[in-house]
Scaffold this active site. Structure first.
Site, PDB file in Angstrom:
ATOM      1  N   ARG A 166      -6.337  18.075   4.244  1.00 57.88           N
ATOM      2  CA  ARG A 166      -7.452  18.672   3.370  1.00 57.88           C
ATOM      3  C   ARG A 166      -7.412  19.194   3.532  1.00 57.88           C
ATOM      4  O   ARG A 166      -8.710  18.737   4.167  1.00 57.88           O
ATOM      5  CB  ARG A 166      -7.689  17.349   2.323  1.00 57.88           C
ATOM      6  N   GLU A 205      -8.143  -2.639   5.971  1.00 56.72           N
ATOM      7  CA  GLU A 205      -7.452  -3.139   4.390  1.00 56.72           C
ATOM      8  C   GLU A 205      -6.930  -4.583   3.867  1.00 56.72           C
ATOM      9  O   GLU A 205      -7.129  -4.492   2.096  1.00 56.72           O
ATOM     10  CB  GLU A 205      -7.257  -2.014   3.928  1.00 56.72           C
ATOM     11  N   HIS A 257     -11.514   4.603  -0.725  1.00 58.84           N
ATOM     12  CA  HIS A 257     -11.410   4.242   0.840  1.00 58.84           C
ATOM     13  C   HIS A 257     -12.457   2.558   0.381  1.00 58.84           C
ATOM     14  O   HIS A 257     -13.007   2.050   1.241  1.00 58.84           O
ATOM     15  CB  HIS A 257     -12.051   5.637   1.755  1.00 58.84           C
ATOM     16  N   ARG A 309      -2.573  -2.276  -3.087  1.00 57.24           N
ATOM     17  CA  ARG A 309      -3.937  -0.541  -3.892  1.00 57.24           C
ATOM     18  C   ARG A 309      -3.165   0.042  -4.727  1.00 57.24           C
ATOM     19  O   ARG A 309      -2.537   0.640  -4.520  1.00 57.24           O
ATOM     20  CB  ARG A 309      -3.509  -0.349  -2.177  1.00 57.24           C
ATOM     21  N   ASN A 332       0.563  -1.307  -0.106  1.00 59.55           N
ATOM     22  CA  ASN A 332      -0.125   0.076  -0.050  1.00 59.55           C
ATOM     23  C   ASN A 332       0.997   1.284  -0.006  1.00 59.55           C
ATOM     24  O   ASN A 332       1.070   2.020   0.846  1.00 59.55           O
ATOM     25  CB  ASN A 332      -0.967   0.413   1.118  1.00 59.55           C
TER      26      ASN A 332
END
Ligand code: AMP
Length: 395
Positions: free
Chosen positions: A245, A388, A184, A95, A14
């Site tokens: 962000r 994940e 996500h 990923r 990832n």
């Protein structure tokens, strides 16, 4: 060097914009054999923490780019275990953040797929290039192990058109692949399925709101197993307030910054992605510090917290209406799993809507999925830790 056999296990890679997370795990037993994290890649002083069966190694130094990070990680596998080169690894799962319009299922990576991921890079300039470096470096070391790309956008591929379409000139949108993709997705799918399992209900009969609140943050509305809306858009910038962000802003701000402040597009990109959100509001993106400072009366941390919560509550309300009926609200990721005040404050005062958090249950710290609403609450509120890596390894 370890001679251990790891038949059937999967290496999950990832690669983030300045980090690299990896795990070697068995998707059937869920056992993690080795894992690690390289941080602050390209930022002067970097650090890799590698773990093999409880034994930790930390390497500090300079990792100028993802190539260097992956090379060092592969050396750590060889020197400290587990030896992934010739010991039965079944697959590598990468990923990949943006699948564009092309990818919406786990995809075996070949040269065509690699170039298509490269072609999509302008849609995800902070992420897909790092993902590609990961794919190339690992494939060079393990050319015979099948490599599979799992896309963060995949779960949201079939969002209803009303939720995925921007009200932009339709031809321009079509020409430049501008739509809401959502991100996500691996986490939203894993967590919403796990919620059904935890409640002993059919996935296809539950209406859920999933809040993935980490350094990046997004929310989704899942109606009977199908996502019908999500907060992130063409890029992961849209929606909730995040660590660094902005989340939703008026696009007019971009024109103002370009025309009046004289900032370049790259400057603005950096501003809204890396210098905004909680960090922009109070100087820090670590949620623990924001909470501590807000509690101690620090005004900028308090405002950052209030803006963060205001956005969460706005979307929770919107998604309750979109779903029509709601069965479960689920919190996950670093903030969602650990910050009890965020869970309590985001759902405070909603008893009339059938949402009631139990303060004692909410205060429990655990790595297991758990219900935190009262028995009287008609909508069940849960904390469900995301995983994940496991979800990617299974796919
Ligand atoms: P993630 O991106 O899922 O790894 O989440 C990272 C975020 O989770 C960071 O902002 C952390 O500060 C936050 N976090 C981790 N542990 C806690 C905690 N105990 N309380 C509040 N926030 C936390």
């Amino acid at each position: 060097m370890s001679a251990e056999r790891i038949d059937g296990s999967v290496l999950v890679v990832n690669a983030g914009s300045s980090s690299l997370k990896y795990q070697v795990l068995d998707p059937t037993t869920e056992e993690v054999i080795a894992d690690g994290l390289a941080e602050q890649i390209g930022e002067g002083s970097s650090r890799i923490k590698h773990r093999y069966r409880g034994h930790d190694v930390v390497v500090e130094g300079v990792l100028p780019d993802h190539e260097a990070a992956i090379a060092t990680v592969l050396e750590l596998f060889a020197s400290d275990g587990v030896d992934i080169a010739d010991s039965g690894l079944a697959a590598v799962g990468h990923r990949v953040v943006h699948g564009g319009r092309s990818f919406f299922a786990p995809t075996l990576i070949d040269e065509t797929v690699r170039s298509e991921i490269e072609r999509i890079c302008p849609l995800a300039p902070l992420h897909n290039p790092a993902n590609l470096v990961g794919i190339e470096a690992v494939t060079a070391l393990l050319p015979d192990v099948p490599a599979v790309a799992v896309f963060d956008t995949a779960f949201f591929h079939d969002l209803p058109a009303a939720a995925s379409t921007y009200a932009l000139d339709a031809e321009v949108a079509q020409q430049y692949a501008i739509r809401r993709y959502g991100f996500h997705g691996t986490s939203h799918e894993y967590v919403s399925r796990k919620t059904a399992e935890t409640l002993g209900r059919d996935y296809g009969e539950l209406n859920q709101i999933v809040l993935h609140l980490g350094n990046g943050a997004s929310m989704s509305a899942v109606a009977c197993g199908r996502p019908i809306d999500t907060t992130m858009g063409m890029t992961p910038l849209e929606g909730l307030v995040m660590g660094t962000r902005t989340g939703d802003i008026d696009p007019g701000i971009v024109f103002q910054l370009a025309r009046v402040a004289g900032m370049s597009i790259d400057d603005i990109d950096t501003l809204v992605n890396k210098r905004s959100g909680l960090k922009g509001l109070c100087g820090e993106n670590d949620f623990r510090s924001v909470l501590e400072r807000a509690d101690a009366g620090d005004e900028s941390a308090r405002l950052a917290y209030d803006v963060y919560l205001h956005r969460l509550r706005r979307y929770i309300g919107a998604y309750m209406i979109e779903l029509g009926g709601l069965d479960a609200i689920v919190f996950t990721a670093g903030v969602g799993e650990n910050a009890a005040p965020v869970r309590a404050d985001s759902l405070a005062g909603l008893e009339n809507y059938g949402i009631e958090i139990d303060a004692e249950r909410n205060a429990i710290r655990s790595s297991e999925p758990r219900v935190i609403s009262t028995d009287a609450s008609s909508i069940t509120v849960l904390v469900v830790p995301t995983n994940e890596e496991l979800a990617i390894a299974r796919q």
